[in-house]
Design an enzyme around this catalytic site. Structure first.
Site, PDB file in Angstrom:
ATOM      1  N   CYS D 151       0.832  -1.205   0.000  1.00 46.28           N
ATOM      2  CA  CYS D 151       0.000   0.000   0.000  1.00 46.28           C
ATOM      3  C   CYS D 151       0.871   1.262   0.000  1.00 46.28           C
ATOM      4  O   CYS D 151       0.694   2.146  -0.844  1.00 46.28           O
ATOM      5  CB  CYS D 151      -0.942  -0.014   1.191  1.00 46.28           C
ATOM      6  SG  CYS D 151      -0.145  -0.333   2.787  1.00 46.28           S
ATOM      7  N   TYR D 152       1.814   1.352   0.937  1.00 45.68           N
ATOM      8  CA  TYR D 152       2.689   2.526   0.962  1.00 45.68           C
ATOM      9  C   TYR D 152       3.481   2.641  -0.340  1.00 45.68           C
ATOM     10  O   TYR D 152       3.583   3.738  -0.906  1.00 45.68           O
ATOM     11  CB  TYR D 152       3.656   2.457   2.142  1.00 45.68           C
ATOM     12  CG  TYR D 152       3.051   2.661   3.507  1.00 45.68           C
ATOM     13  CD1 TYR D 152       2.434   3.859   3.851  1.00 45.68           C
ATOM     14  CD2 TYR D 152       3.122   1.668   4.487  1.00 45.68           C
ATOM     15  CE1 TYR D 152       1.902   4.063   5.129  1.00 45.68           C
ATOM     16  CE2 TYR D 152       2.591   1.866   5.760  1.00 45.68           C
ATOM     17  CZ  TYR D 152       1.981   3.055   6.084  1.00 45.68           C
ATOM     18  OH  TYR D 152       1.472   3.252   7.334  1.00 45.68           O
TER      19      TYR D 152
END
Lengths: 349, 349, 349, 349
Positions: D151-152
């Site tokens: 996600c990051y």
């Protein structure tokens, strides 16, 4: 006998926090609270949480009258308007703690350029103590006017200033990424701070243009004696209170060397922690901690938690405060305590 | 060919939800969006979440023009203002789904007394279908104007009406305790719905005076054919979306008897569940469930979850909806689907 | 000389709140804090908000040792486990404030049936004062054990009991719809109270089966002398702290008559307000208010705000407390103050 | 005919999001959902929001069986466990989208050092396509295994990679300060992600030690062809969904020059915006915007909003995604669409 306190501009969140904190102060009492539109009404009509706790009616602002009835005034007016009132209060013999930015900066020019306004009392700019008792307790003790610090600056200056003063970190490569609760945006009705706009949402704002950037630079320079550049980015965070500042710095040559020679990142970290412990030995609210600070850890208190980590060649400093307490009204009470000779912690739990 | 949809009053939360839902509708497209103050600007300037998703400029409201370009209009204006515009749109040949309360009640007198305004199109009061396809799909299919239901009424009528119609519960002792997310209060700038006022806080409002009380009574009476009295209390809850209604009712004589004779509370509960399942067999969004519904379970969807429990001599009905979806804009899309012969679920996930 | 306080079971939210409140108490000091798994660690390792504020290491529970070092113990253990420990502490000469339900009910049978456990100290059931100083201050002053009230019961008993005692409302038709913050569910790791499960969600739980229902009935009966039936429904609300109870009652014959004869709903409302003011004249924390109370108005305080409205034939009572303060730890401090002769407000702002 | 999809590890938040997104996909259907402890139960018993929307029972994981019934599997298992299952699924003839980090990195050594585990299928490390269709659509189209991005990393790679590839910014001085909603921490019961621990609180975590730091560096290097160093700090933010990344970079020599020579900061900003627009012209979800992106603007969608500002000598890049959508399950659907020849936006609104 209790100190008699006036609260100028009582309807916002900082005003409420001052009133709330004074209800539990052993030596001070709120005796005057002013508000333009609401004058004549009980303060609890504006702040229902004060119902049954504070029996006081809002008044129109009358500096001469306050001069007769009060020892000290907390001034929560917008910038420029504040300076004008502060002057009137001082002329009426009241000592003042000013929440605005009007007397925080050392340069009139910087003030007028960033705030885009003509200063109403320019003589006092650069001659008013900055209300961080951690560094300026003596001047605060005898001051007639104290410039209460900005919320973000408090969260940044406290970790940065001693490290730069001690030469442990470089002062020309500092990035401050700050996250603030929504109360920092004030209590006036705006779409941008409606519940449904800010809930479940985080965003940066005023990137590259926030007025607290020059305030941080100015104060770190004054405290450390070193020219300082910071890049500051504030973020609106979905919570009511609190500021977390994540600060990216570079160790100065010596500290970087030392880390390498000892062969351990921990050497640099330990030097930072020791510098903080030494600097804040006499400061009851500043707390270097080993864990990673969260805003919840200081919510509703005047405490500051600070930590440090290493990532590659940089150090990451973290500090957490309650923006309405140590970031505003708690700091004001702390300043008041210093001004009138009480223990710094009086009324601050 | 796509249905061409106009959105009248596009700047609020229901307007945004209509626009958002239409971006994923297979048979309809938003072609006109109006807003008084913002006309000329891209809709994404008002709703940044639409950036890159909907390329449309806001316009001034021009009913004749909409008559040329659109098949159907969603009207999100305040009451009274809405009725006036609805008439103009109908005159211009557009079918209208009206979000206001102007055409929901069957009695002009009740409307004018509760809304304290003269109705701009009184002839249509009592002659406009109420947009609950679960009960009025046939009338909706052929309607020129559909009165889109209130959010609280939807959450109350769906569990109550079939039970009262079937004679399972008494219609004269009903307490509805509803909890709504803050988006129900709209998007205009008010202190009361600022983040810091509503976060970490729940409170009742408009106790004994909320306009949805007569709407609930009116509709339950029309659907069930029985005179109905309800006591309704809304609460502002610290969340953006969702309504939970907790409804306290008494079993009617027969159902109470039955419960006792079978010697089991579950008999009454099973009867209620069966009544709901029968009533909503053809309704894709109404879902009786065994668990206790939470607003999160229906967030962002057009679904209604309903459950029942017994406590002493009363039954407790619980229903959860998303106030912006099934409580407003989702219901409008559902109504549009019925009006134009599409599957009720088209574009609603 | 300071009162020496022990905190038994320090790792939860009520334990933290006790510790926090004692840091600002002028006459009492936390000297012992116990925790099974965490014994030996600083209390700040479990509660990082206490870093720099409370320098105390967690210990294993040793009643005899506590007997030597402490005047009073706050016992935050689960039911049944608590009663056993309370007995040991009393035997060791310590006065105890018990947070569990073990000594709240007057009937052993009701306790054992609702809590489904054998009571470890049955002799004391029905012979232990209920820690509501608003009604039992004299007994509390001399008690060796005080049963600290449940959070929901406090929010319900305070508005209800005086009205029933005065015969103003009926005691057989009472519906209590309560909304609690998530801290009421405790600090143990459960999926149901994860942030993402409770955020943006409100739901009822334990409908018809919550143990606070008999506690409310029992206490209202004891205070009012009238047989009482309540229907109680708790809701989990997306906020950390606070309880709002919305209570639906019917005026008793006399009050209903009076309302009609005076021709004004306000007569009944004024009678309720006057009854509350009379009952709580000497109680510093109970505050009848004209506005509709919100949990935010009492957050972090020991105050109770109560209001009343009329809707049709019913009255709607509203009360707001902080579930961790007046609903638990604040009440315990208040009880401690009464037990040892301090002002009820000592250390409670 | 619909694509038949298996969901391996269905009980977490990414599993729920996959299931939810597939209910509205026009060409794919969830036919198998596995969960160890919950096998045999309806999926709605684990995810009540699916009640009435998805009628499916959880199963034990049986790769051979899935091979018979499914075209593609979404694997939401923990790292290492995932690789083992992915291999079995591939052997059974199923194409797999793997949510774990097992096949994201190009170096086995880096993987085994950061994840501290022996890789179960080392042959495929460095030979599996990274599931960012914005850069790897062709490889994804024919892949048997796709490594779904972290996600990051998604929030950082999308703004950074094209700028570094184009030589507009330096690749050796990058600070990424990311703020994530709590769902990123998963759905297992831990004290740290309880509502009351994360509400009203923001904090950094894993400072200097988060596994997404090498993933970001690896991918930016692979896309840009330039050695890249980043400093990455994640923060837990009090919201359920969303990631905002604030990225501090330095213009490369040329861009810095240009800015100065044109005499306008806007020149550099316009170059960045143009670079993004060119790079993402064919990518329907990546949206460069002029406003400052907020996580709410992309909540529930697969969109990425990106902006740029200047502050002193640095540029500040900002990107917002929904961590469960474009940061996980939405990206997986997008990858599935590419793998099977559907429009990238199918089922993604």
């Amino acid at each position: 006998m209790s100190l008699s306190v006036a609260l100028i501009g009582a309807t916002g969140y900082t005003g409420l926090e001052v009133a709330r904190l004074l209800t539990q102060h052993p030596h001070a009492e709120l005796t005057v609270a002013t508000a333009r539109a609401e004058a004549g009404n009980p303060i609890a009509s504006v702040h229902p949480s004060l119902a049954g706790r504070l029996d006081l009616h809002l008044e129109e602002l009358d500096p001469a009258e306050i001069g007769k009835r009060c020892d000290v005034a907390m001034c929560c007016l917008p910038h420029a308007a504040s300076a004008k009132t502060v002057k009137q209060l001082v002329d009426a013999g009241v000592r003042v703690i000013d929440f605005s930015a009007d007397f925080r900066l050392s340069s009139l020019e910087v003030y007028e350029s960033w705030y885009d306004v003509k200063h109403p009392w320019p003589e006092r700019v650069g001659r008013t103590v900055y209300g961080l008792p951690e560094f300026y307790a003596d001047e605060i003790a005898s001051a007639d006017v104290v410039a209460n610090p900005g919320c973000y600056p408090t969260s940044a200056i406290l970790p940065l200033a001693p490290l730069i003063r001690a030469g442990l970190i470089r002062s020309d490569d500092i990035i401050i990424d700050s996250k603030s609760g929504v109360s920092g945006a004030g209590r006036s009705a705006k779409v941008g701070t409606l519940y449904c706009e800010t809930n479940e949402s985080i965003a940066a704002y005023a990137v590259g243009s926030h007025r607290h950037q020059p305030e941080i630079e100015d104060l770190v320079e004054r405290i450390s004696g070193r020219a300082t550049d910071v890049l500051f980015t504030p973020h609106l965070t979905p919570m009511s209170r609190g500021i977390l500042s994540t600060i990216y710095v570079r160790p100065a040559e010596g500290l970087a060397e030392e880390g390498r020679s000892v062969g351990s990142a921990d050497a640099a970290i330990e030097r930072v922690m020791q510098c903080w412990r030494d600097c804040y030995a006499g400061s009851p609210f500043v707390t270097p901690v080993d864990h990673l600070p969260a805003t919840a850890h200081v919510a509703g208190t005047n405490y500051v938690q600070m930590a440090v980590r290493r990532n590659g060649e940089r150090l990451v400093l973290l500090s957490a405060i309650d923006n309405l307490a140590k970031g505003a009204s708690g700091a004001a009470i702390q300043n008041m305590n210093v001004m009138f000779g009480y223990d710094q912690k009086s009324g601050l739990g």
